[in-house]
Design a protein around this motif. Structure first.
Motif, PDB file in Angstrom:
ATOM      1  N   UNK A  11     120.372  19.816  23.279  1.00  0.00           N
ATOM      2  CA  UNK A  11     120.801  18.871  24.298  1.00  0.00           C
ATOM      3  C   UNK A  11     121.170  19.504  25.620  1.00  0.00           C
ATOM      4  N   UNK A  12     120.976  20.805  25.747  1.00  0.00           N
ATOM      5  CA  UNK A  12     121.371  21.552  26.937  1.00  0.00           C
ATOM      6  C   UNK A  12     120.110  22.066  27.625  1.00  0.00           C
ATOM      7  N   UNK A  13     120.094  22.031  28.950  1.00  0.00           N
ATOM      8  CA  UNK A  13     118.934  22.514  29.697  1.00  0.00           C
ATOM      9  C   UNK A  13     118.617  23.959  29.296  1.00  0.00           C
ATOM     10  N   UNK A  14     117.336  24.190  29.039  1.00  0.00           N
ATOM     11  CA  UNK A  14     116.927  25.519  28.609  1.00  0.00           C
ATOM     12  C   UNK A  14     115.821  26.008  29.535  1.00  0.00           C
ATOM     13  N   UNK A  15     116.146  26.988  30.372  1.00  0.00           N
ATOM     14  CA  UNK A  15     115.224  27.482  31.374  1.00  0.00           C
ATOM     15  C   UNK A  15     114.679  28.871  31.032  1.00  0.00           C
ATOM     16  N   UNK A  16     114.766  29.257  29.763  1.00  0.00           N
ATOM     17  CA  UNK A  16     114.300  30.591  29.396  1.00  0.00           C
ATOM     18  C   UNK A  16     112.795  30.751  29.470  1.00  0.00           C
ATOM     19  N   UNK A  17     112.048  29.677  29.226  1.00  0.00           N
ATOM     20  CA  UNK A  17     110.583  29.760  29.193  1.00  0.00           C
ATOM     21  C   UNK A  17     109.993  28.506  29.822  1.00  0.00           C
ATOM     22  N   UNK A  18     108.762  28.607  30.385  1.00  0.00           N
ATOM     23  CA  UNK A  18     108.037  27.421  30.837  1.00  0.00           C
ATOM     24  C   UNK A  18     107.651  26.532  29.650  1.00  0.00           C
ATOM     25  N   UNK A  19     107.067  25.356  29.911  1.00  0.00           N
ATOM     26  CA  UNK A  19     106.990  24.349  28.845  1.00  0.00           C
ATOM     27  C   UNK A  19     105.656  24.189  28.127  1.00  0.00           C
ATOM     28  N   UNK A  20     104.619  25.000  28.408  1.00  0.00           N
ATOM     29  CA  UNK A  20     103.302  24.688  27.861  1.00  0.00           C
ATOM     30  C   UNK A  20     103.321  24.592  26.338  1.00  0.00           C
ATOM     31  N   UNK A  21     103.914  25.573  25.658  1.00  0.00           N
ATOM     32  CA  UNK A  21     103.938  25.530  24.199  1.00  0.00           C
ATOM     33  C   UNK A  21     104.797  24.372  23.714  1.00  0.00           C
ATOM     34  N   UNK A  22     105.907  24.102  24.379  1.00  0.00           N
ATOM     35  CA  UNK A  22     106.749  22.971  23.984  1.00  0.00           C
ATOM     36  C   UNK A  22     105.997  21.659  24.154  1.00  0.00           C
ATOM     37  N   UNK A  23     105.235  21.537  25.253  1.00  0.00           N
ATOM     38  CA  UNK A  23     104.423  20.329  25.443  1.00  0.00           C
ATOM     39  C   UNK A  23     103.461  20.141  24.276  1.00  0.00           C
ATOM     40  N   UNK A  24     102.704  21.196  23.975  1.00  0.00           N
ATOM     41  CA  UNK A  24     101.696  21.096  22.921  1.00  0.00           C
ATOM     42  C   UNK A  24     102.341  20.779  21.572  1.00  0.00           C
ATOM     43  N   UNK A  25     103.439  21.467  21.248  1.00  0.00           N
ATOM     44  CA  UNK A  25     104.076  21.267  19.951  1.00  0.00           C
ATOM     45  C   UNK A  25     104.740  19.899  19.868  1.00  0.00           C
TER      46      UNK A  25
END
Length: 570
Positions: free
Chosen positions: A71-85
């Motif tokens: 529930x907390x903003x996570x800026x460690x990595x860009x989102x491509x893998x998160x989008x796909x998953x």
């Protein structure tokens, strides 16, 4: 004296590859094993649990702009893998294979690209050998079965650099060169969306160093920079612009702390000596380590007129290895992007050398498997005398033994076949390496389950409702939130990448342990059941304080407690 090869596209006459029907059967078996093992293991903390949970929360909230963890903003990595998953979760539901599907597909994409590059540069046989080498290498096949961002980055870099190799070959037509170079720019953009600036820094570094080493300045005139850069920005820029507008704190955190700080300092406590990657390289390229040095030397010595793909591959591999060896922060997967280049170099060397080279590749593998079996012969006595975790260790021994048998028999069979049927020898060696690597991955399951804490899921689910508060005291649980489909309230300590948002929204966590104790006891007094995952030393401290707790699960990593002390189990 340097050898020259006026036209690297010339194919050395070789025996035909294995029959088409046999090749199709082997490919089907490979794919079935590849996809089966994606879901055969528990998601292991911290990376797998973290990235699966980011994608789960993205799918649950529908917020595809700002990634969140717990529930907390996570800026460690860009989102491509998160989008796909997240899209996979939305279609197929939650699970281990769904969480790893993107990395599994990325691993296959890298294998396909080295096949294409090898085929276009040196002939179909070399392309097949390169695919065999990469697909069976311990590191590549293993990383493709872990839900981490490193495989996505490596696959995109492989697509980019292989596209450049194909585009710059002398036989490429102007149209083909343009199209492949646009593919290079597009793949770099996807690499940036996968793991940030490394997606452009690494291929850019390889190109610059190749130019300096080979003095081939004409390559820069064939990069199609104007349309390529426009395509790159069209793919990569929109998310960075939109997320920065929505979250003004993002640019400084992502670009300064996560990139400059990661390379120049030990901000993430990942410091290691300069030679850290040397043993990882040898293990990672198994079962082909026997011809690694020869392949690198062959890549330098055999030159081509004009653009020199062999030299480009050597620069690709060596530059990435040296770059991360010089970095203050080191993790094993950082050198993963060099393995496609090594696969092409190994394939090029094996397909231009005598059968003796195949024997040199296979014999050390057979010896390694045999040596492992000798060591494992004494393992039961060592395990019986071990002070703890004996069941886990003994369970692993069976898988390690199976891997050792595969390496010993596969290496011996490949060495025997080398002078009789070289292509079958390479196929057998690749199959042995791939299956041995997968066996070792499966053997890690007992440790992975223990680390993730999934053995306690049934007990936890029997105690909670959707409204039950769940706390993580002293440490964040990386896998259990995903399996429970719940976020946690963190107490006393949070992951570094979460601190930026927590400093702005302190209501999302409980900073002081005394405040947690007061909240815990107040909820109990009001009849509100709560669950907490507590670090063992903190649990001991809470016990000394007399805090009401009932243990429902416990191991060396965590103690799981509830404040409902009246509902004691019989």
């Amino acid at each position: 004296m340097l050898l020259t090869a006026p036209d690297e596209t010339q194919v050395i006459a070789r025996e035909p590859w294995i029959p088409r029907r046999a090749a199709v059967c082997l490919l089907i078996c490979f794919c079935l094993t590849w996809f089966y093992t994606l879901g055969a293991r528990t998601l292991v903390p911290s990376d797998e649990g973290r990235y699966a949970e980011i994608a789960r929360e993205m799918a649950a909230t529908g917020d595809f702009l700002t990634p969140h963890l717990n529930g907390i903003k996570y800026f460690g990595k860009p989102p491509l893998q998160a989008w796909a998953t997240a899209l996979v979760f939305s279609v197929f539901g939650l699970g281990e294979w769904q969480a790893r599907l993107w990395t599994g597909l990325c691993g296959l994409a890298g294998i396909a690209m080295v096949y294409l590059a090898g085929s276009r540069l040196y002939g179909k046989g070399t392309g097949v050998t390169a695919a065999l080498v990469l697909g069976s290498s311990f590191f590549w096949a293993g990383a493709a079965h872990v839900a981490s961002y490193d495989m996505g980055l490596s696959a995109m870099l492989t697509c980019a650099l292989c596209a450049m190799l194909i585009a710059q070959r002398p036989a490429a037509s102007p149209r083909a060169r343009r199209n492949w170079m646009l593919g290079y720019w597009a793949a770099m953009a996807l690499a940036v969306l996968t793991k940030g600036l490394a997606g452009v820094v690494l291929p850019g570094m390889v190109l610059v160093l190749y130019t300096l080493v080979s003095r081939d300045w004409r390559t820069w005139r064939r990069l199609h920079i104007a349309p390529g850069l426009a395509l790159f920005l069209a793919i990569a820029a929109p998310w960075f612009v939109l997320v920065s507008l929505a979250n003004p704190e993002f640019p400084a955190f992502f670009f300064i702390r996560e990139h400059v700080g990661r390379f120049t300092s030990d901000v993430h406590s990942r410091e290691a000596p300069w030679h850290y990657f040397l043993p990882l390289l040898i293990v990672g390229i198994t079962p082909w380590f026997g011809v690694l040095a020869q392949s690198l030397r062959h890549g330098v010595r055999v030159r081509a007129a004009g653009f020199d793909p062999g030299r480009f591959l050597v620069v690709w591999a060596v530059a990435i290895f040296v770059f991360f060896s010089l970095s203050n922060a080191k993790l094993p997967a950082y050198i993963l992007p060099m393995f496609p280049a090594l696969a092409l170099l190994v394939a090029r060397y094996l397909d231009s050398a005598s059968p003796r080279a195949t024997i040199v590749a296979a014999a050390p593998v057979a010896l390694l498997g045999a040596a492992a079996l000798v060591v494992l012969w004494f393992a039961p006595a060592w395990i019986d005398n071990a002070p703890a975790s004996t069941p886990v260790r003994r369970g692993q021994v069976y898988w390690i033994t199976g891997a050792a048998v595969l390496l010993a028999l596969g290496g011996a069979a490949a060495a025997w076949l080398a002078r009789r049927a070289r292509t079958w020898a390479l196929t057998v060696l690749a199959a042995a390496g791939f299956l041995a690597g997968q066996a070792l991955m499966l053997g890690h399951e007992s440790l992975g389950r223990d680390k993730a804490g999934v053995a306690y899921l049934a007990a936890i689910r029997s105690e909670i409702t959707p409204q039950t508060p769940i706390y993580a005291v002293g440490q964040y649980e990386y896998a259990l939130p995903f399996y429970l489909g719940r976020t946690l309230t963190m107490v006393h300590r949070a992951e570094d990448a979460m601190l930026l948002d927590l400093e702005r929204r302190p209501h999302l966590w409980i900073a002081r342990l005394d405040t947690f104790v007061a909240t815990w006891e107040a909820q109990r007094a009001r009849g509100i059941k709560a669950i907490a995952f507590v670090r063992p030393d903190i649990h001991a401290d809470l016990q000394r304080r007399g805090v009401p707790m009932r243990v429902i699960g416990q191991d060396a990593r965590r103690v799981i407690v509830t404040n409902d002390v009246t509902a004691q189990r019989p």
